[in-house]
Design a protein around this motif. Structure first.
Motif, mmCIF file in Angstrom:
data_model
loop_
_atom_site.group_PDB
_atom_site.id
_atom_site.type_symbol
_atom_site.label_atom_id
_atom_site.label_comp_id
_atom_site.label_asym_id
_atom_site.label_seq_id
_atom_site.Cartn_x
_atom_site.Cartn_y
_atom_site.Cartn_z
ATOM 1 N N LEU A 1 96.819 9.019 4.459
ATOM 2 C CA LEU A 1 98.114 9.004 3.791
ATOM 3 C C LEU A 1 98.570 7.572 3.535
ATOM 4 O O LEU A 1 99.100 7.256 2.456
ATOM 5 N N ARG A 2 98.367 6.682 4.506
ATOM 6 C CA ARG A 2 98.772 5.291 4.334
ATOM 7 C C ARG A 2 98.009 4.641 3.173
ATOM 8 O O ARG A 2 98.589 3.913 2.352
ATOM 9 N N THR A 3 96.719 4.929 3.075
ATOM 10 C CA THR A 3 95.912 4.394 1.978
ATOM 11 C C THR A 3 96.392 4.930 0.635
ATOM 12 O O THR A 3 96.482 4.194 -0.350
ATOM 13 N N HIS A 4 96.709 6.222 0.611
ATOM 14 C CA HIS A 4 97.184 6.849 -0.622
ATOM 15 C C HIS A 4 98.523 6.253 -1.059
ATOM 16 O O HIS A 4 98.728 5.943 -2.239
ATOM 17 N N LEU A 5 99.433 6.067 -0.115
ATOM 18 C CA LEU A 5 100.742 5.482 -0.439
ATOM 19 C C LEU A 5 100.595 4.058 -0.952
ATOM 20 O O LEU A 5 101.288 3.649 -1.893
ATOM 21 N N ALA A 6 99.680 3.288 -0.349
ATOM 22 C CA ALA A 6 99.462 1.922 -0.799
ATOM 23 C C ALA A 6 98.894 1.893 -2.214
ATOM 24 O O ALA A 6 99.273 1.043 -3.043
ATOM 25 N N ALA A 7 97.995 2.844 -2.510
ATOM 26 C CA ALA A 7 97.423 2.915 -3.853
ATOM 27 C C ALA A 7 98.487 3.265 -4.884
ATOM 28 O O ALA A 7 98.517 2.703 -5.989
ATOM 29 N N LEU A 8 99.382 4.181 -4.531
ATOM 30 C CA LEU A 8 100.467 4.544 -5.437
ATOM 31 C C LEU A 8 101.415 3.362 -5.653
ATOM 32 O O LEU A 8 101.875 3.111 -6.778
ATOM 33 N N ARG B 1 89.755 11.558 -15.377
ATOM 34 C CA ARG B 1 88.391 11.134 -15.053
ATOM 35 C C ARG B 1 88.214 9.621 -15.138
ATOM 36 O O ARG B 1 87.258 9.064 -14.598
ATOM 37 N N TRP B 2 89.124 8.952 -15.823
ATOM 38 C CA TRP B 2 89.073 7.497 -15.927
ATOM 39 C C TRP B 2 89.950 6.829 -14.862
ATOM 40 O O TRP B 2 90.222 5.645 -14.927
ATOM 41 N N ASP B 3 90.402 7.626 -13.895
ATOM 42 C CA ASP B 3 91.219 7.151 -12.790
ATOM 43 C C ASP B 3 92.591 6.657 -13.248
ATOM 44 O O ASP B 3 93.194 5.784 -12.607
ATOM 45 N N ARG B 4 93.078 7.236 -14.320
ATOM 46 C CA ARG B 4 94.422 6.913 -14.778
ATOM 47 C C ARG B 4 95.417 7.836 -14.085
ATOM 48 O O ARG B 4 95.218 9.051 -14.028
ATOM 49 N N THR C 1 83.244 11.769 -0.949
ATOM 50 C CA THR C 1 84.393 11.350 -1.748
ATOM 51 C C THR C 1 84.439 9.825 -1.860
ATOM 52 O O THR C 1 84.364 9.122 -0.849
ATOM 53 N N ASP C 2 84.546 9.340 -3.066
ATOM 54 C CA ASP C 2 84.639 7.902 -3.311
ATOM 55 C C ASP C 2 86.083 7.454 -3.072
ATOM 56 O O ASP C 2 86.956 7.635 -3.913
ATOM 57 N N ARG C 3 86.328 6.857 -1.924
ATOM 58 C CA ARG C 3 87.693 6.489 -1.557
ATOM 59 C C ARG C 3 88.108 5.118 -2.077
ATOM 60 O O ARG C 3 89.149 4.594 -1.679
ATOM 61 N N THR C 4 87.301 4.563 -2.975
ATOM 62 C CA THR C 4 87.728 3.335 -3.642
ATOM 63 C C THR C 4 88.518 3.649 -4.907
ATOM 64 O O THR C 4 89.089 2.746 -5.520
ATOM 65 N N THR C 5 88.547 4.911 -5.290
ATOM 66 C CA THR C 5 89.248 5.313 -6.514
ATOM 67 C C THR C 5 90.583 5.962 -6.174
ATOM 68 O O THR C 5 90.794 6.464 -5.063
ATOM 69 N N LEU C 6 91.481 5.982 -7.157
ATOM 70 C CA LEU C 6 92.764 6.663 -6.971
ATOM 71 C C LEU C 6 92.551 8.143 -6.701
ATOM 72 O O LEU C 6 93.202 8.728 -5.832
#
Length: 374
Positions: A251-258, A274-277, A178-183
């Motif tokens: 979860l912390r990473t996901h919340l920060a991304a949001l 697919r465009w990470d929108r 999994t590419d964790r640099t993307t949303l």
């Protein structure tokens, strides 16, 4: 058919005999009292009340029952038989028909559990329309013979289908690519790890909002509403020993991304294209569809799990339920008490499903062959 919905709602609104307690019984002294005759107005249910009662039944169950009833109606029309009320002979013949007729999607007859559901759909249909349940003795005999035949043939359908348990090694494999640099990658990692840590059904997982998550000294507290048992459970999400599968970090990473995307409230798990929108608008035939806030559907969450397992080349029957089953299996293998596992995952007391998950571990760990000196 609105009339069917009203009859179903009325059935759900009236207590069954088993629900009446002794304190509700009328004394014999009132036997000569005036009998109240209910009018049409007394029997009326408003559309709003019908909708509220219908909401208590899972959409998936309602859809499945509706399809089963339509299929039964079509078969009865072909056979020249009455639908409701149905005779015992009709029910037996219909069940035999289901055991020998291939379905288009699978090209083989329905399995025993699917036939059980169809039988339930028809018997409850009788009650909704004011008829007693049909005699199912012959139908059950046909189904039992079908189970025996499948078992003798070593057919896959002989055993109840179960989702493959997503255990920590499988979860590591699923997230390794999994590419964790993307949303999308950050969301998927949090979805899988929080789904496992809370033993949530995918419908419960996608229902989570920001308000259901609270940071704590131990990591996070996540409050899940367990619709099947109609109660909330607050699950302590703890740090993992492996950063790659740590639910707190994910979860912390996901919340920060949001937060970086301007989201600080509303749904916790959002659709990403697919465009990470994040939460792109969806349309069908020019009309908006999907949750306007961008909340993922349960089907989309299940697809994430299935897709990650497939990409990791994991064998088995993967579904949205794999995380929930994996939690129960892994927790029991680690020696945790079944009662605590049930409470954490929102299983009802004495759940046969949870007991089956426990058996996966206990049949080996507690086998009578252990320690007897073979």
């Amino acid at each position: 058919m609105r009339g069917d919905h009203v009859s179903e709602a009325r059935l759900l609104a009236v207590p069954a005999a088993a629900d009446v307690v002794d304190g509700e019984l009328v004394d014999d002294e009132t036997a000569g009292a005036e009998v109240v005759v209910h009018t049409d107005r007394d029997r009326h249910l408003s559309p709003e009340t019908v909708a509220a009662i219908e909401a208590s039944v899972a959409d998936s169950t309602r859809r499945a029952y509706g399809a089963d009833r339509e299929a039964f109606t079509a078969w009865c029309a072909t056979e020249g038989r009455a639908t409701v009320p149905a005779s015992a002979e009709t029910m037996a013949e219909w069940v035999r028909h289901l055991t020998v007729t291939s379905r288009p999607r699978t090209n083989r007859p329905a399995g025993p559990s699917t036939i059980e559901r169809a039988m339930s759909a028809v018997t409850t249909w009788h009650l909704e329309q004011g008829h007693p349940k049909p005699n199912m003795r012959g139908a059950r005999a046909v189904l039992n013979a079908y189970r025996d035949r499948l078992a003798e043939e070593k057919a896959e359908a002989a055993q109840a289908r179960q989702a493959t348990a997503a255990l920590p090694p499988q979860i590591r494999a699923m997230l390794a690519g999994t590419d964790r640099t993307t949303l999308a990658g950050q969301r998927n990692a949090a979805l899988v790890l929080i789904g496992f840590a809370t033993a949530a059904r995918v419908s419960e997982l996608v229902a989570l909002d920001f308000a259901d998550v609270a940071e704590a000294e131990h990591g996070y507290d996540v409050t899940v509403y367990r619709k099947k048992v109609r109660k909330h459970t607050t699950n302590a999400i703890l740090y993992g020993t492996d950063p790659a599968t740590c639910p707190v970090r994910a979860l912390r990473t996901h919340l920060a991304a949001l937060a970086g995307a301007g989201r600080a409230d509303g749904p916790l798990f959002l659709r990403v294209d697919r465009w990470d929108r994040l939460a792109p608008p969806l349309t069908r035939g020019g009309r908006p569809i999907g949750d306007p806030a961008g909340r993922m559907t349960a089907e989309a969450a299940a697809e994430v799990i299935e897709r990650l397992a497939d990409a990791a080349d994991l064998s088995g029957d993967w579904s949205g339920h794999s995380l929930r089953r994996g939690f129960a299996t892994a927790a029991r293998a680690a020696g945790h008490d079944p009662l605590e596992i049930a409470r954490a995952g929102g299983w009802v007391d004495g759940s046969r499903v949870l007991a089956r998950y426990m058996d996966d571990v206990d049949r080996v760990k507690n086998s009578p062959l252990v320690g007897i000196g073979l």
